[in-house]
Design an enzyme around this catalytic site. Sequence first.
Site, PDB file in Angstrom:
ATOM      1  N   ARG A 196      -1.844   4.122   9.888  1.00  0.00           N
ATOM      2  CA  ARG A 196      -1.578   2.887   9.147  1.00  0.00           C
ATOM      3  C   ARG A 196      -1.657   1.627  10.003  1.00  0.00           C
ATOM      4  O   ARG A 196      -1.981   0.566   9.516  1.00  0.00           O
ATOM      5  CB  ARG A 196      -0.248   2.972   8.389  1.00  0.00           C
ATOM      6  CG  ARG A 196      -0.280   4.065   7.297  1.00  0.00           C
ATOM      7  CD  ARG A 196       0.903   4.030   6.356  1.00  0.00           C
ATOM      8  NE  ARG A 196       0.878   2.897   5.450  1.00  0.00           N
ATOM      9  CZ  ARG A 196       1.553   1.791   5.615  1.00  0.00           C
ATOM     10  NH1 ARG A 196       2.343   1.646   6.672  1.00  0.00           N
ATOM     11  NH2 ARG A 196       1.457   0.821   4.750  1.00  0.00           N
ATOM     12  N   TYR A 245      -4.354  -0.845   8.693  1.00  0.00           N
ATOM     13  CA  TYR A 245      -3.811  -2.039   8.025  1.00  0.00           C
ATOM     14  C   TYR A 245      -3.003  -2.948   8.954  1.00  0.00           C
ATOM     15  O   TYR A 245      -2.361  -3.881   8.473  1.00  0.00           O
ATOM     16  CB  TYR A 245      -2.864  -1.658   6.882  1.00  0.00           C
ATOM     17  CG  TYR A 245      -3.269  -0.508   5.998  1.00  0.00           C
ATOM     18  CD1 TYR A 245      -4.424  -0.571   5.216  1.00  0.00           C
ATOM     19  CD2 TYR A 245      -2.474   0.632   5.902  1.00  0.00           C
ATOM     20  CE1 TYR A 245      -4.762   0.487   4.378  1.00  0.00           C
ATOM     21  CE2 TYR A 245      -2.803   1.685   5.065  1.00  0.00           C
ATOM     22  CZ  TYR A 245      -3.955   1.612   4.307  1.00  0.00           C
ATOM     23  OH  TYR A 245      -4.282   2.654   3.478  1.00  0.00           O
ATOM     24  N   CYS A 282      -8.734   9.192  21.673  1.00  0.00           N
ATOM     25  CA  CYS A 282      -9.700   8.547  22.545  1.00  0.00           C
ATOM     26  C   CYS A 282     -10.255   7.314  21.868  1.00  0.00           C
ATOM     27  O   CYS A 282     -11.425   7.282  21.476  1.00  0.00           O
ATOM     28  CB  CYS A 282     -10.821   9.533  22.827  1.00  0.00           C
ATOM     29  SG  CYS A 282     -10.848   9.944  24.537  1.00  0.00           S
ATOM     30  N   GLU A 283      -9.426   6.312  21.701  1.00  0.00           N
ATOM     31  CA  GLU A 283      -9.834   5.131  20.960  1.00  0.00           C
ATOM     32  C   GLU A 283      -8.813   4.029  21.236  1.00  0.00           C
ATOM     33  O   GLU A 283      -7.618   4.234  21.020  1.00  0.00           O
ATOM     34  CB  GLU A 283      -9.871   5.502  19.472  1.00  0.00           C
ATOM     35  CG  GLU A 283     -10.212   4.377  18.590  1.00  0.00           C
ATOM     36  CD  GLU A 283     -10.779   4.834  17.236  1.00  0.00           C
ATOM     37  OE1 GLU A 283     -11.310   5.959  17.128  1.00  0.00           O
ATOM     38  OE2 GLU A 283     -10.685   4.036  16.309  1.00  0.00           O
TER      39      GLU A 283
HETATM   40  N1  LLP Z   1      -0.127   4.634  -9.181  1.00  0.00           N
HETATM   41  C1  LLP Z   1      -1.389   4.320  -8.844  1.00  0.00           C
HETATM   42  C2  LLP Z   1      -2.437   4.344  -9.858  1.00  0.00           C
HETATM   43  C3  LLP Z   1      -1.697   3.991  -7.507  1.00  0.00           C
HETATM   44  O1  LLP Z   1      -2.943   3.674  -7.186  1.00  0.00           O
HETATM   45  C4  LLP Z   1      -0.667   4.011  -6.528  1.00  0.00           C
HETATM   46  C5  LLP Z   1      -0.971   3.709  -5.135  1.00  0.00           C
HETATM   47  C6  LLP Z   1       0.641   4.358  -6.943  1.00  0.00           C
HETATM   48  C7  LLP Z   1       0.870   4.657  -8.276  1.00  0.00           C
HETATM   49  C8  LLP Z   1       1.796   4.420  -5.993  1.00  0.00           C
HETATM   50  O2  LLP Z   1       2.079   3.192  -5.449  1.00  0.00           O
HETATM   51  P1  LLP Z   1       3.379   3.006  -4.502  1.00  0.00           P
HETATM   52  O3  LLP Z   1       4.585   3.086  -5.369  1.00  0.00           O
HETATM   53  O4  LLP Z   1       3.341   4.078  -3.495  1.00  0.00           O
HETATM   54  O5  LLP Z   1       3.173   1.673  -3.925  1.00  0.00           O
HETATM   55  N2  LLP Z   1      -2.555   4.088   1.726  1.00  0.00           N
HETATM   56  C9  LLP Z   1      -1.869   2.827   1.445  1.00  0.00           C
HETATM   57  C10 LLP Z   1      -1.284   2.822   0.058  1.00  0.00           C
HETATM   58  C11 LLP Z   1      -2.307   2.990  -1.031  1.00  0.00           C
HETATM   59  C12 LLP Z   1      -1.662   3.015  -2.378  1.00  0.00           C
HETATM   60  C13 LLP Z   1      -2.660   3.354  -3.415  1.00  0.00           C
HETATM   61  N3  LLP Z   1      -2.148   3.495  -4.726  1.00  0.00           N
HETATM   62  C14 LLP Z   1      -0.786   2.596   2.493  1.00  0.00           C
HETATM   63  O6  LLP Z   1      -0.649   3.412   3.399  1.00  0.00           O
HETATM   64  O7  LLP Z   1      -0.086   1.588   2.438  1.00  0.00           O
END
Ligand code: LLP
Length: 441
Positions: free
Chosen positions: A334, A338, A365-366
Amino acid sequence: MNERETLKINDKGHLEIGGADTVELAGKFGTPLYVFDEKYIRGMMRVYKHTIDSDYDGNGMALYASKAFSCMAMYKIAQSEGLGVDVVSGGELYTAIKAGFPAKNIFMHGNNKLLNELTYALDNNIGTIVVDSYREADIIDRLAADRGITQNVLIRINPGVEAHTHAFIQTARTDSKFGFSVSDGTAESITAYILSKKSLKLRGYHCHIGSQIFEKQSFVLAVDKVMDFMANIKQATGFEADMLNIGGGFGVWYNDEDPKLKFSDYAGYLKALIAEIKKKSSLHGLKLPYLLLEPGRSIVGEAGITLYTVGAVKDIPGIRKYVAIDGGMFDNPRYALYQSKYTVLLANRAAEKCTERVTVAGKCCESGDLIAVDVPLPEAESGDIMAVLTTGAYNYSMASNYNRNLVPPAVLVNDGRADLIIKPQTYEDLVRSDIVPERLK
Ligand code: LLP
């Protein structure tokens, strides 16, 4: 329970999570190690369930967005708390089904669901599919007709609200790989299309405005827009949606730039949404829709930490001190993806004052393989146990075998007891799928 009770410093000066001494966990299970506090997870699930029960007469269901952390134990916990789940791939669906999760409470997402994923979903009597394209509508309709059933579906729409952490913007943005836009009329067209399909049963609409959002007004505005759209659709087509899924997105604390929300604050988000739904329903003369929400991060994010062992320490005088750990972007991509900020501490010396700022580096290695940049720590030494906080969501789920490093195991703690929920990988796992063709032998 107040969620902050999950972490404390015990009288040995060690960090504890869910009553378990992290130094002992590291000794018993090794590092890197993902640790999850079961009580926190259950506590957050109950917040959502109880608020729907108390403020909306139980006319809805919280779905755990399992993309945040998917493993069989998580589906078991969600099931025992009376939640449904959302899945976004055949793999998540398989894991849920393997854990015995009731298919009727599974909602399936994805902007490009594959034919084999949809076939697998219908073969297992999945509850609801959230349609994201015309192609998918055609495929589901055909698969359902072949089986002599009608399939419940929602349509994913873009209501024109986008939210980012502390801010939200109202846009007419149609440039998204997800969903059908309200503003350009495509949400209305797909509605008519799905209503014309004999083997699809349209139940309503879904939207998801973003993730790591703290601004209550963003969610309220999204509800507002979707309910207006539902009213317009009713007028135009006679179709009255009986389900509204408002997605996930509630933010969590990673470091001191983020607010530390209490369980009751999350209930507050939901109450505000519910109030808006009620207001808009009566304004437009719509029946109250069955409410669905899909929190992921807020359920598991702060429930999880990662433990590492400090290895090399490299001080570049006047420039930077690198503290290297036995993990990195393969267990937590992450920061690399990000620039996410984390709170880091030495678990075995948790009561000590921070005396310097260091950069925590992974072992890949980065150069970009960092976990935290310029964070305060006591002077770290090789062998110290490092804890990175709030790693429960989207860490294990985005882990990889980059550089053929092993994805760490995960343990679930509860009142001091710790159980493995994900086994350690082995080097043998890494070569299991490799094939050396005859001509290379
Ligand atoms: N529903 C849908 C359709 C979604 O696309 C997502 C998250 C959620 C629910 C859940 O959202 P939450 O409550 O977790 O915010 N990899 C990224 C986060 C990507 C989230 C994608 N969709 C990170 O590590 O921050």
